[in-house]
Motif scaffolding. Structure first.
Motif, mmCIF file in Angstrom:
data_model
loop_
_atom_site.group_PDB
_atom_site.id
_atom_site.type_symbol
_atom_site.label_atom_id
_atom_site.label_comp_id
_atom_site.label_asym_id
_atom_site.label_seq_id
_atom_site.Cartn_x
_atom_site.Cartn_y
_atom_site.Cartn_z
ATOM 1 N N GLU A 104 0.824 -1.102 -0.066
ATOM 2 C CA GLU A 104 -0.531 0.402 -0.022
ATOM 3 C C GLU A 104 1.023 1.601 0.446
ATOM 4 O O GLU A 104 0.718 2.184 -0.198
ATOM 5 N N ASN A 141 -1.137 -7.429 -4.015
ATOM 6 C CA ASN A 141 -1.028 -6.554 -4.736
ATOM 7 C C ASN A 141 -0.341 -5.729 -5.499
ATOM 8 O O ASN A 141 0.819 -5.651 -4.837
ATOM 9 N N TRP A 182 -2.072 0.636 -6.085
ATOM 10 C CA TRP A 182 -3.041 -0.146 -6.715
ATOM 11 C C TRP A 182 -3.230 0.646 -7.875
ATOM 12 O O TRP A 182 -3.360 -0.773 -8.682
ATOM 13 N N ASP A 216 -5.970 -3.475 -5.463
ATOM 14 C CA ASP A 216 -5.815 -3.925 -4.709
ATOM 15 C C ASP A 216 -6.202 -5.951 -4.786
ATOM 16 O O ASP A 216 -6.757 -6.449 -2.871
ATOM 17 N N THR A 276 -5.036 -9.038 -4.085
ATOM 18 C CA THR A 276 -3.918 -9.751 -3.932
ATOM 19 C C THR A 276 -3.804 -11.015 -3.540
ATOM 20 O O THR A 276 -5.341 -11.795 -3.240
ATOM 21 N N LYS A 286 -8.996 -12.602 -3.066
ATOM 22 C CA LYS A 286 -9.254 -11.596 -2.648
ATOM 23 C C LYS A 286 -10.898 -11.030 -3.821
ATOM 24 O O LYS A 286 -11.578 -10.499 -3.403
HETATM 25 CA CA CA Z 1 -2.956 -5.019 -0.628
#
Ligand code: CA
Length: 712
Positions: A205, A286, A290, A331, A333, A358
Motif C-alpha cells: 500500500e 497487489n 493499486w 488491491d 492480492t 480477494k
Molecule cells: Ca494490499
C-alpha cells in the motif's frame, strides 16, 4: 484391510505411542523433536498442531473426534491467558507435545503449558513502535514456526528471529528487509521447509517491491531470494535466483516507470510446501500503487502480481505460476491461504491446490504444472462475470478499471476473502471459507503524487464517505456482510452458508467430530455441524475473534484454542460501531466440561466529544483537513474520525481543544514512542491544523448526536 491401510494403521499406532510418551514429559518435550520427518507425518499425530496450517497441506483439519457434534454443547473454557494489548490477534498457535507457542501484536511470542495456560516463557522483540505507521493493517502477527528445538518469529520490523524452544532465548536474528528505510513490515508466519525458514513481507500500500527469502534454519544465513516483480532496469539484475524469469517472463509485462513505486507484489501470507511434488507455493499480493494506470501506464499483466508462483524449495527457482488478476488495479492480492489436497475430478484423482483470493473466485489448480481446473465466483462480483477457461483469464466488466469514471467494485480491497484461514475436511469434502461482501467506489486519483513512506494507492480515498445522516449510514452498513460458506470445490457451489451481520469474521477449523469452529467480528466463538451448518455451540469471547482456531490433545484430552482480539484492516479503517467491550486480547482454550470463567467484560469508557469552539476554523480549513485526514490519518484512526476502539477516537481527544498540544503530537511526534509518528514528514503545521479543524467538525457532529440521544 488392504496392505496399505494395514501399514497406515501400524504407523498410526506407533506414532500414538510416541505422542503419549512425549505428552507425559518424555524426550519429545518442547519443539526439539520436530524435524522434517515429523512434519511430513504431521497427519499421523493429530494431537499436535505442528505447522501454521496443521500440516504441510495446510488443511486446518484436526483428525480428533472426542469433541463432536453430539457433545459440543458441553464444551467449556479450560483456561485463558490475558494479553498485554488491545491490538488485533491473528496468530494460529503451534502446539508440540503439550507446549503451545503463539504470538500477539507487536510480534511478541509466548510459550504456554497447553493443558493449563501456565506461561513458560515470553519473548518481546521490542519492535520500535514507529514501524506501526508502515503497517497497513494493524501491528498483528500470524504466528511462529517450530523446527529442531527452535521457534521462529518474523518481527514487524523485518527481523527473522530464532528462539530456543525451551527458554525463549535468541539463537540468531537476521534482517530480511533489503532496505530498512522502506515501509516494509512483516505480519505473516514463517514456514520451515527442508531446513530452510521462508518468509516474505508486506508494504505494497505504501510502496515497496515484494520478495520471499529462505534462510538456513540452523544459522540464519540467507540461502536464496525470489523477487516477485522486476526492479529498476537502470540498476541491472539483482544477482538473485529470480533474475532470469523476471527478465524473460515478467519484465515484458510491465510498462512506464513502474519501479518508482516499488511495483508491489508482496508475499505477506500464503507460503505452502507441497511434500508430494517437492514444490513451494507463494501467494503474491497487489500492485503498488493499486491503480494500474498510474503504476504501469495501464498496460500489461504485471507478472507476478496477484498470482500463485511455484518455486523449487531448495533453490527458489521458478517452476510455474497462475495469475488470477492480470493487470491488477483493485488491491486484489492473491496472498490468501492455500490448501493442498487430492480431489476426484471427473472420475480422476487430481493433486490440487485450492485458493479463494480477494477477487472473489474460488480456484482449483492442478499442482502438477499449474493448470487451472476450475474458477467460480463465491461472492458478489461487479468487476468480472467469470473466468475464460481457455485462457484462465477473468472476463472483466467494461469500466470496472475506473479509467475515465469511478466504479463501485465488489469485492474490493478488503477482499471477498482476506487472510482469515479457511479449512478443508477430507470427510465432508467441503472447504469452510470465511467470506465477506464489502463494496468500494474506485475513482482514480487524478492529482496523484507519490509520498515516500505514506500510503500511495492512486485512488481517491475520499470517494467513499461515511454518511452522517443516520438513514444513509444504516444503508451503507447494511451492504457490508459476512458469511461462512461451506464450499464444495468439486461441484463448485456452496453446500450451506451462515450469514453474519458484518464482515471480518474469523478463520475456521474443521474437525473429525463433524464440527467447524469459527469466531466472528461480533465476539462469538462458535461451532457448527460440518455437514449442514447447524449452529451447535457459542461462547461470548467479549471481543471480535478473527484468528484461526486449532485443536490438539494433552494426555489424551482434546482442546480447542483460539486467539481472541479484534483488529486488522477492517476495524482500523472502517468503524461503524462503538466497541461493545474494551478490546482485551486473550488466548482462549476449551475442553469438554471446562469450568473456567472469564471475568465480567470491561465496559469501554467513552470520553465526551471534545470539539474546539465553533467558528475557530474556516470551511476551507475543514475541507483541506478532510482530504488529509481521509488519505492519511483515517487509515488507522478510522474513516470519518470514527474509531472502532483499536486506536483512539480523535473526536473525543483531550488535545483537540489544545492547538499547541495537537501540534506537538501530530506535527512533532511527541507520542512517537506509542507509535504516533511525526507527520511533519509530509505536512506543514498549518495543514495539520486543518486536520484539527476537520476532526473538530466531526467531533461537533458527535456532540450533537450524543445530546440528541441524551434528550430522548
Ligand atoms: Ca494490499
Amino acid at each position: 484391510m488392504t496392505r496399505a491401510s494395514k501399514a497406515a494403521a501400524l504407523l498410526l499406532a506407533g506414532s500414538m505411542l510416541v505422542g503419549g510418551l512425549a505428552g507425559a514429559g518424555g524426550p519429545g518435550t518442547g519443539a526439539r523433536g520436530v524435524d522434517a520427518q515429523r512434519i511430513m507425518n504431521a497427519r499421523s499425530e493429530p494431537g499436535n498442531w505442528l505447522t501454521h496450517g496443521g500440516s504441510y497441506a495446510e488443511q486446518r483439519f484436526a483428525d480428533l473426534g472426542e469433541v463432536n457434534a453430539g457433545n459440543v454443547d458441553q464444551l467449556g473454557l479450560a483456561w485463558y491467558v490475558d494479553l498485554d494489548t488491545s491490538r488485533g490477534q491473528e496468530a494460529t498457535p503451534i502446539v508440540v507435545d503439550g507446549t503451545m507457542y503463539t504470538t500477539t501484536a507487536w510480534s511478541k511470542v509466548m510459550a504456554l503449558d497447553a493443558a493449563t495456560g501456565k506461561v513458560k516463557w515470553r519473548f518481546d522483540p521490542e519492535v520500535h513502535k514507529s514501524r506501526g505507521q508502515a503497517a497497513c493493517c494493524d501491528v498483528v502477527n500470524r504466528g511462529v514456526a517450530v523446527w529442531n528445538g527452535m521457534v521462529y518469529v518474523a518481527a514487524l520490523d523485518g527481523r527473522l528471529i530464532a528462539l530456543d524452544a525451551n527458554t525463549g532465548k535468541v539463537k540468531w536474528s537476521s534482517q530480511t528487509f533489503t532496505d530498512t528505510t522502506k515501509p516494509y513490515t512483516i505480519t505473516g508466519a514463517p514456514r520451515v521447509v527442508k531446513g530452510l525458514v521462508i518468509i516474505g513481507n508486506g508494504g505494497a500500500e505504501l510502496g515497496v517491491r515484494g520478495y520471499v527469502t529462505a534462510y538456513d534454519a540452523a544459522t540464519g544465513k540467507k540461502k536464496w531470494r525470489f523477487f516477485t516483480v522486476p526492479g529498476d532496469p537502470g540498476k541491472g539484475p539483482d544477482g538473485e535466483v529470480s533474475d532470469s524469469v523476471l527478465a524473460g517472463k515478467a519484465a515484458p509485462t510491465w510498462a512506464g516507470e513502474y519501479w518508482k513505486g516499488g511495483g508491489g507484489g508482496t508475499a505477506w501470507d500464503a507460503i505452502v510446501y507441497d511434500q508430494e511434488l517437492d514444490q513451494l507455493y507463494i501467494g503474491v499480493g497487489n500492485g503498488s500503487p493499486w491503480n494500474h494506470q498510474i503504476r504501469s501506464d495501464g498496460k500489461g499483466d504485471n507478472l507476478f502480481l496477484s498470482s500463485v508462483v511455484a518455486l523449487k524449495p531448495d533453490t527458489g527457482e521458478y517452476l510455474w505460476h497462475y495469475q488470477g488478476t492480470p493487470g491488477e488495479t483493485w488491491d486484489f492480492t492473491q496472498t490468501q491461504p492455500i490448501i493442498l489436497s487430492t480431489l476426484m475430478i471427473e472420475g480422476k484423482p487430481r493433486k490440487v491446490l485450492m485458493q479463494a483470493p480477494k477477487n472473489g473466485f474460488f480456484y482449483v489448480i492442478d499442482r502438477e504444472g499449474g493448470k487451472l481446473i476450475s474458477a467460480k465466483g463465491f461472492a458478489t462480483q461487479t468487476w468480472a462475470t467469470g473466468v475464460d477457461m481457455n485462457t484462465g483469464r477473468p472476463i472483466e466488466v467494461a469500466d470496472a478499471r475506473y479509467k475515465d469514471k469511478g466504479f463501485l467494485v465488489m469485492p474490493s480491497a478488503l477482499g471477498a476473502h482476506n487472510w482469515h484461514p479457511m479449512s478443508f475436511s477430507p470427510r465432508t469434502g467441503l472447504v469452510y471459507l470465511p467470506a465477506q461482501e464489502v463494496p468500494l467506489f474506485y475513482q482514480s486519483d487524478k492529482g496523484f503524487e507519490r509520498r515516500e513512506g505514506a500510503w500511495n494507492v492512486g485512488i481517491d480515498l475520499l470517494a467513499n464517505p461515511v454518511p452522517d445522516d443516520p438513514k444513509a449510514f444504516k444503508a451503507v452498513k447494511a451492504m457490508l456482510k459476512g458469511k461462512l460458506i461451506a464450499w464444495d470445490p468439486v461441484a463448485h457451489k456452496p453446500a450451506w452458508e451462515v450469514t453474519y451481520d458484518g464482515p471480518w469474521n474469523g478463520g475456521t477449523l474443521a474437525t473429525a467430530g463433524n464440527l467447524v469452529f469459527q469466531g466472528n467480528g461480533g465476539g462469538s466463538f462458535q461451532a457448527f455441524k460440518a455437514t449442514d451448518g447447524e449452529k451447535l455451540w457459542s461462547f461470548d469471547a467479549q471481543t471480535g475473534v478473527i484468528a484461526g482456531p486449532v485443536s490438539y490433545t494433552v494426555k489424551g484430552e482434546q482442546y480447542v484454542a483460539v486467539m481472541a482480539g479484534y483488529g486488522g484492516a477492517y476495524p482500523l479503517t472502517s468503524a461503524f460501531d462503538d466497541p461493545r467491550t474494551a478490546n482485551n486480547g486473550r488466548v482462549l482454550v476449551f475442553k469438554l466440561g471446562g469450568k473456567a470463567k472469564l471475568p465480567a467484560a470491561t465496559q469501554p469508557v467513552f470520553a465526551a466529544a471534545n470539539p474546539p469552539p465553533a467558528g475557530l476554523f474556516t470551511a476551507a480549513q475543514v475541507s483541506e483537513g478532510e482530504r488529509i485526514y481521509e488519505s492519511t490519518c483515517g487509515l488507522c484512526h478510522g474513516a470519518g474520525a470514527r474509531s472502532s476502539g483499536i486506536l483512539p477516537d480523535l473526536r473525543r481527544s483531550a488535545v483537540l481543544t489544545d492547538g499547541e498540544a495537537w501540534r506537538t503530537i501530530v506535527h512533532e511526534g511527541a507520542l512517537h514512542a506509542n507509535g504516533m509518528i511525526a507527520f511533519s514528514r509530509w505536512y506543514k503545521p498549518e495543514q495539520l491544523e486543518s486536520v484539527r479543524a476537520y476532526v473538530g467538525a466531526q467531533s461537533r457532529k458527535l456532540a450533537e448526536q450524543d445530546a440528541a440521544t441524551a434528550g430522548k
